[in-house]
Design an enzyme around this catalytic site. Structure first.
Site, short mmCIF file in Angstrom:
data_model
loop_
_atom_site.label_atom_id
_atom_site.label_comp_id
_atom_site.label_asym_id
_atom_site.label_seq_id
_atom_site.Cartn_x
_atom_site.Cartn_y
_atom_site.Cartn_z
N HIS A 1 -7.43 -5.41 -0.31
CA HIS A 1 -6.36 -4.91 0.30
C HIS A 1 -5.80 -5.89 1.32
CE1 HIS A 1 -3.72 -1.52 -0.44
NE2 HIS A 1 -4.43 -0.85 1.24
N SER B 1 0.95 -1.47 -0.33
CA SER B 1 -0.24 0.56 -0.40
C SER B 1 0.61 1.50 0.24
CB SER B 1 -0.96 -0.24 1.25
OG SER B 1 -1.84 0.83 1.20
N GLU C 1 -9.07 -4.60 -4.33
CA GLU C 1 -8.34 -3.79 -3.10
C GLU C 1 -9.53 -3.29 -2.50
OE1 GLU C 1 -5.57 -3.84 -2.85
OE2 GLU C 1 -4.52 -4.25 -4.46
#
Length: 504
Positions: free
Chosen positions: A412, A189, A316
């Site tokens: 995610h 990320s 995600e």
């Protein structure tokens, strides 16, 4: 107890409970506390110590308001936040490759102490693993206006902290069995975009040989947007947007002010692209040290000497929706506004509807937004690096599972416990849908092996990306790779629409 000698002094670690063949040392300072006269400045070396330092506990985390499961929280007054942790095999007669991990958290939260970042399993694969803390939020990424007669405060102080940690690794990791010439820098990320930025920065050149980027986020500030954020945060803190004004505000005051600015965007549907995910900080591109954004830099071949391995998930943004940290878009009108706010053509939405005929409006929005922020950006990072002459590998984590009656998507952060081999930890069970089963453990074994192989040799075990469009993509799943084509189809609309680069 095992004692190791660093340039600043001796440190002591213990064998881990998970694997007695691995020694862990926590909370080693790699730079001085970045407060007082050093606040808003580049990091300085840590002060040396004379007695053996017991490294049993993680160091304090950077100023933030987040409280994450299983992780320490920040307490006002904690200052010695620039520390790192090391996992190393206890008995190894050879010099080992090194993996340095940069945590994510939208540049405003997170730490190296999160349970899913435990390096024991990777060290058991023959790596020396390093995780680190760095400045977050305004302390790390806020723009500080210059003061007449004073040296300007650098932008991207969080990235400078990461470079300082890499220099510490270069100078000290041999004492822990690591090879300073075989360092792999990894992150997820905002940590992955930090990795991409460091690939483009002259200040980090030569400090790592390989890079791993999971779900790199499409978000670099411009000097103008960073200055605007400073004005908003200063106003919320009730201080002038000057060096003296900002320095007069405590770290907690700037954390609270930053949260208030983000919340104001969250509550205002007419506030443009920040309304949907009010992440107000990010690396500032177009300034000294980081002249261009990392995607542009990779396309120009700025890091072609660095081997790159990229991974993303196909769903995600469903995680952000599940935890309530993003806006919901439930009408066609709001979906059209979302597209306009992000400079996306209507044809892109139409293509997603064809690919998702049973999806709700909000699900179409989540799919498009996830690919805009993470999936397509990550894929292009690998492809542009390859086209510029670098060696790149691309993978996609598609594993899904039913968890407590609800589907747990390939969203995610779900891939990271598998790559670290920490799927047994209870704190990650929300991410992966409950305790792992045999297939999950087998997948984790394959992913940790790939990370270790890439760090050791530059080859994770599948064909590299070529300069031609498309190409090899490694699929991570607990079942046979039968659904790859489903996710590949979502790349085509972006080839036609283009990918706008976003600024916080």
């Amino acid at each position: 107890m095992r004692v190791f000698t660093t340039n600043a002094g001796a440190v002591a670690g213990q064998r881990t409970v998970r694997d007695p063949g691995v020694v862990v040392l926590r909370g080693i300072p790699y730079a001085a506390p970045p407060f007082g006269a050093d606040r808003f400045r580049a990091p300085r070396p840590a002060a040396p110590w004379e007695v053996i330092r017991d490294c049993a506990a993680f160091g304090p985390v950077a100023p933030q308001s987040a409280e994450l499961p299983g992780s320490p929280v920040w307490s006002p007054g904690d200052e010695d936040i620039l520390s790192l942790n090391i996992w190393t095999p206890a008995d190894c007669g050879e010099t080992l490759p090194v993996l340095v991990w940069i945590h994510g958290g939208a540049y405003v939260f997170g730490s190296s102490a999160q349970p899913d970042f435990d390096g024991t399993a990777l060290a058991g694969r023959g790596l020396v693993v390093v995780t680190l803390n760095y400045r977050l939020g305004f302390e790390g990424f806020g723009h500080v206006p210059p003061t007449d007669g004073e040296e300007p405060c650098p932008d991207n102080r969080g990235l400078l902290d990461q470079i300082a940690a890499l220099r510490w690794v270069r100078d000290n990791i041999a004492a822990f069995g690591g090879d300073p010439g075989r360092v792999t820098l990894a992150g997820q990320s905002s940590g992955a975009t930090s990795v991409a930025c460091l690939m483009a920065m002259d200040g980090a050149r030569g400090l790592f040989r390989r890079a791993i980027a999971h779900s790199a986020v499409n978000a670099c500030a411009t000097p103008e947007s960073a200055a605007r954020t400073t004005g908003e945060v200063a106003a919320a803190a009730g201080v002038p947007a000057t060096y003296d004004g900002l320095a007069s505000a405590s770290p907690k005051a700037l954390v609270d002010a930053s949260d208030q600015v983000a919340e104001n965007y969250r509550r205002d549907p007419a506030s443009g692209h920040r309304h949907y995910d009010p992440a107000i900080y990010g690396p500032v591109a177009g300034v000294a040290g980081l002249p261009v954004d990392p995607l542009t830099a990779c396309a120009a071949g700025a890091a072609r000497e660095v081997d790159l391995m990229v991974c993303h998930t196909p769903e995600e943004y469903w995680l952000l929706d599940a935890v309530g940290s993003c806006a919901r878009v439930t009408t066609e009108q709001r979906l059209a506004v979302f597209a306009s706010d992000h400079q996306l053509p209507r044809s892109l939405l139409d293509a997603y509807r064809v690919l998702m005929p049973e999806a709700s409006v909000n699900e179409v929005y989540l799919a498009v937004y996830g690919d805009l922020l993470f999936g397509e950006y990550s894929s292009r990072l690998a492809e542009l690096h390859a086209r510029a002459g670098g060696r790149a590998y691309l993978s996609r984590f598609v594993r899904q599972r039913d968890g407590r009656g609800e589907p747990v998507r390939a969203w995610h952060c779900a891939d990271i416990p598998f790559a670290f081999g920490t799927v047994e930890d209870e704190t990650v069970h929300f991410l992966i849908g409950g305790p792992p089963n045999a297939a999950d453990r087998e997948l984790a074994g394959r992913m940790t092996h790939a990370w270790a192989a890439f760090a050791a040799t530059g080859d994770p075990g599948w064909p590299q990306v070529t300069s031609a469009p498309g190409g090899a993509v490694r699929i991570w799943d607990t079942s046979p790779e039968g659904n790859r084509g489903r996710w590949d189809a979502f790349r085509a609309p972006w080839q036609a629409a283009g990918l706008p680069l976003l600024a916080p």
